[in-house]
Design an enzyme around this catalytic site. Structure first.
Site, short mmCIF file in Angstrom:
data_model
loop_
_atom_site.label_atom_id
_atom_site.label_comp_id
_atom_site.label_asym_id
_atom_site.label_seq_id
_atom_site.Cartn_x
_atom_site.Cartn_y
_atom_site.Cartn_z
N GLY A 32 26.94 -40.34 19.24
CA GLY A 32 25.82 -41.46 18.54
C GLY A 32 26.46 -43.00 18.06
O GLY A 32 27.81 -42.67 17.66
N GLY B 22 24.60 -45.49 17.48
CA GLY B 22 24.43 -47.46 16.80
C GLY B 22 25.07 -48.14 15.93
O GLY B 22 25.88 -47.89 16.16
N MET C 19 26.38 -47.71 13.76
CA MET C 19 27.47 -47.10 12.51
C MET C 19 29.05 -46.70 13.87
O MET C 19 30.04 -46.80 13.72
CB MET C 19 27.55 -46.16 11.31
N ASP D 265 25.81 -41.65 23.84
CA ASP D 265 24.25 -41.67 23.40
C ASP D 265 23.15 -41.67 24.18
O ASP D 265 24.03 -42.31 25.02
CB ASP D 265 24.70 -43.47 23.07
N ASN E 83 24.67 -39.00 7.14
CA ASN E 83 24.22 -38.59 6.52
C ASN E 83 23.36 -37.90 5.86
O ASN E 83 22.21 -37.83 5.12
CB ASN E 83 23.21 -40.37 5.81
N LYS F 38 29.49 -37.90 -1.04
CA LYS F 38 28.65 -39.51 -0.14
C LYS F 38 27.14 -39.59 -0.97
O LYS F 38 26.70 -40.50 -0.77
CB LYS F 38 28.64 -39.08 1.41
N GLU G 239 25.20 -46.11 -6.27
CA GLU G 239 24.57 -47.64 -5.49
C GLU G 239 23.70 -48.07 -5.52
O GLU G 239 23.27 -49.30 -6.03
CB GLU G 239 25.16 -46.90 -3.82
N TYR G 240 22.76 -47.20 -5.95
CA TYR G 240 21.12 -47.41 -6.40
C TYR G 240 21.37 -47.84 -7.64
O TYR G 240 20.99 -48.88 -6.84
CB TYR G 240 19.92 -46.02 -6.43
#
Lengths: 297, 297, 297, 297
Positions: free
Chosen positions: C7, C9, C11, C30, C86, C166, C173-174
């Site tokens: 991956g 992307g 990140m 990827d 995530n 996490k 964080e929200y």
């Protein structure tokens, strides 16, 4: 008509009464022999003429799952099972499938009204096929309140729709209770107001906020004007939690219902870890006085 | 008995009707000559035999303040003024004092029921002295709904208690409306539920959530099942704001009522500055896609 | 050391950079050939010496599940897989089990820092056995920010603990973002305040509210002082929803986080069904003016 | 330059230190002789050369009002008063007017930083005329943190803007604290997470949620990992209440800040009257078990 009724607790016991008073022949089963009409689910199945109809009214979750699994074993193709308990609607599909493998039909029925249903009738929200609902209609007609059938009964949709609707009903109920309770706390906190109970009594007629719950709070305050004999510790039956979870799935904002649910969680904590952390944090940056354990009553 | 009634709008007009139907002689004043019985407040005072009783039913705030100041000029010692509008209770003390200097008595009356009060009666919450309340009781008895006087009428306390109680009533009303509306949105969002209107209709009888507001929502959904002809833009009359402000003064947590109030504020924003800031912030740290103005419908 | 990285992307690409700059030999895969070092997962496995270590950095949910299933096919006993995406922590147990059947170890790693991680390092919260964590530590040490290892890295507990931590991080964080955004809206609404941006800039130093997010909001406001080029439409990545769901499971009241989540839902609605229902209801009892569709915008 | 400083409590005492370290000549007054440099406000006025500058750092409300009224008596035209306390911004206009009648200027200054300000500097948000602000700038420059003046200091607008901005700062602070505290409660509730303190320590570097408050919570948890020595009882200084009140005035929805405020109110109640009412109501309709006073611990 003839009906098997599994579970003769607070709700099931009263429903048997109401159904018998309505002319139905009800055979009830409960593990407690003193209230049960038959000794077992197998005996219940034997005592009913085919095609059978069996109403399940037991605690949601494991007990309902076991009961339906056992019924799948003793009932036959063409029979019909109605789950009238407070099952999460996500269970209904599995139950319908399990029973369906034996050719047994399934209806999920949300039942509202509490201990008052015996005399006033139960609000019913059911899910299932048109055919199955039509077949059980005589039972629904006796359980529901008198009056227009559209008031007090709804065929909400396919299997699952009954319990989903009942779940939302209970979520709304949580928020209604909180609304009345917040109003009570404000009236009780303001010196100008002589007697919150009298206000709640007065609100029962003519006001915009009048309702059945509102009447019940007036009644509760009459019995215990300062609520001196009760703590705020409040359980939840699961449906409030499910409502917020489903709201999240559906991306529906439900601040009112969520606030009510969180207030119940909080009512069961001796001291809020969140507020302990706030107090600790406040102490760090401000040198604010905090209440040490030794100081608190 | 004889009563002067100032303000013949949506509420006052109907109240004059109900009072006249109840055998009272009502002289109404309104700036609009087509509905007014007299040309001025002075004429109203002249037309009434002393000691006079005058009910003020005009918009709260400046109009009420002016009206009461004018009445202080045209009325006499021994007269009685009742403010039946939605005044903030903190105004009542000043009005009582202003009128008291002339020997005029004052009652504050919270009136609930909306356009339905004409036929069903108005829920009344009043503040004032025992003596003044007793004097106005024939009027209250006609305005309140039929039935037990303790249902639909309360002498909540001294001057101010009536409007305080009505303010809390409206705060509770806000939270009740939100509760039913959140339930509606969930039912409308879930595919299993065929017709939210039918559910709201069914909830009117036998359920725990049944209420007058609940019936009204069922009615509104019958008239416009998808609420396609209405926007969510919702004003507030002031009492919701005051309720939260007073809750803060009294240190009473009111998450349910506050959530309802904030939802109204939000309904009147084209785009939420708070959420614009969240979107901007999110973009900063995550490179998350944000919706630029040019992309949005 | 040598690491496979699946991956590349937003990140993963940056992480490869940081790891290579830290002296590690990273082979990235990827589906987009222009960024990939190898043509397939099988080629990735072949290119790495046993025992292998492979970091998965792909979108959570289906893509992660498929990637881990494929890795289970191409890796061997003694290898180690780290899921740095995530993923919901409830997935970790299944992934650990699936890989464990082949003798492959599993670590779940929550990674914070967004696009800034490349230069500043990533905050890491990991779950797994002491042995596995020790083995991957050189990688963690390069990814985490410089400074005390206890700042920026935590072995939170067994498998699942990393992603759980996490998830809570993102829920917090929200709520932080909402807090700053509410403050912004108030400053922007008050005429006394000349320039909300200058306030947010000033808050970056010396104040109690200073933080990295606070700096980013100051930066965003500098770039677009009235947030004129952005809408409030705000997606959510899943972790906010999961946090509230897990809070419900744990019976933890989270009014702040839930309010933030609901605000995001609301930001994506053209018109709130809840508020349409409130408006409809209000119209029923009060004859209040409502905004008909034809009148609005 | 020379400055009079009234109020040598937790904040004022440290500010005198920092100002003296910065080369200013500070004459402090406090009713407690052991910390005061002069015996009275009159003596303070006498000791300062005209035109004088006096910083007021006393509790907001009555004490500030009295102090400013007394200063109006002992100061002269051309002098300047700065209210650095946590006064509600609505007081500032009156103070400016009172002093203005004597030709004395007025600045309102919000001061953030708590006990850490002595060494790190204080975040400053000030309101007043450009001329007055320029005159006091040497004092502001010493009090604010080192670094870019735009970070740590803002001239927010005319008189009132400083305290308004500080009030919003504190409202935001309430919501930030709640956010971190909710996260702590979730981590503490989940068995997978071995040590919430270690997580909060790790969050101090590299993560999106890192902040000064976040560091302080990590520190607090280090000192008392289970927060065993603290209760959740949490006072509020007034600014949280004012923030929600002003949000209502400005029609700004602030669910996050309001939730934080209400949580503090709740933390100070032995038992929530709202939840007692919910429990009583629930008992009425469901025959649910409630916790009687006699049963509760």
């Amino acid at each position: 008509m003839q009906l098997g009724l599994v579970g003769l607790g607070k709700m099931g016991f009263n429903m048997r009464e109401r159904l018998r008073a309505g002319g139905h022949e009800v055979i009830g089963f409960d593990p407690r022999p003193e209230v049960s009409d038959v000794p077992s689910l197998a005996a219940l199945a034997e005592a009913l003429p085919a095609p059978r109809m069996v109403w399940v009214m037991v605690p949601s979750g494991e007990v309902t799952r076991q009961t339906i699994a056992e019924l799948a074993g003793v009932l036959e193709s063409g029979d019909l099972v109605i789950d009238g308990g407070n099952s999460r609607y996500t269970e209904d599909g599995r139950h319908a499938e399990l029973l369906g493998e034996k050719g047994i039909s399934f209806i999920d029925a949300g039942v509202s009204g509490g201990i008052w249903g015996l005399t006033e009738g139960y609000g019913l929200m059911v899910g299932g096929s048109d055919e199955d609902i039509a077949r059980a209609m005589p039972i629904f007609d006796t359980l529901r309140p008198a009056g227009d059938p559209a008031d007090g009964f709804v065929h909400a949709g396919p299997v699952g729709a009954g319990h989903f609707t009942k779940m939302v009903h209970n979520g709304v109920e949580y928020a209604l209770m909180t609304a009345y309770a917040e109003g009570y706390e404000m009236l009780a906190a303001e010196d100008l107001v002589r007697d919150p109970q009298a206000v709640y009594q007065a609100w029962t007629n003519g006001t915009v906020v009048r309702s059945w719950l509102q009447q019940l709070l007036a009644k509760a305050l009459k019995e215990d004007p300062d609520l001196a004999n009760i703590t705020g510790y409040t359980d939840d039956s699961g449906e409030g939690r499910w409502t917020v979870e489903e709201a999240i799935r559906l991306r529906v904002p439900v601040p009112g219902i969520a606030a009510s649910l969180f207030a119940r969680f909080l009512s069961r904590q001796d001291d809020s870890p969140t507020m302990k952390a706030v107090a600790a944090l406040r102490n760090q940056f401000g040198g604010h006085a905090v209440q040490r354990i030794s100081e608190s009553g």
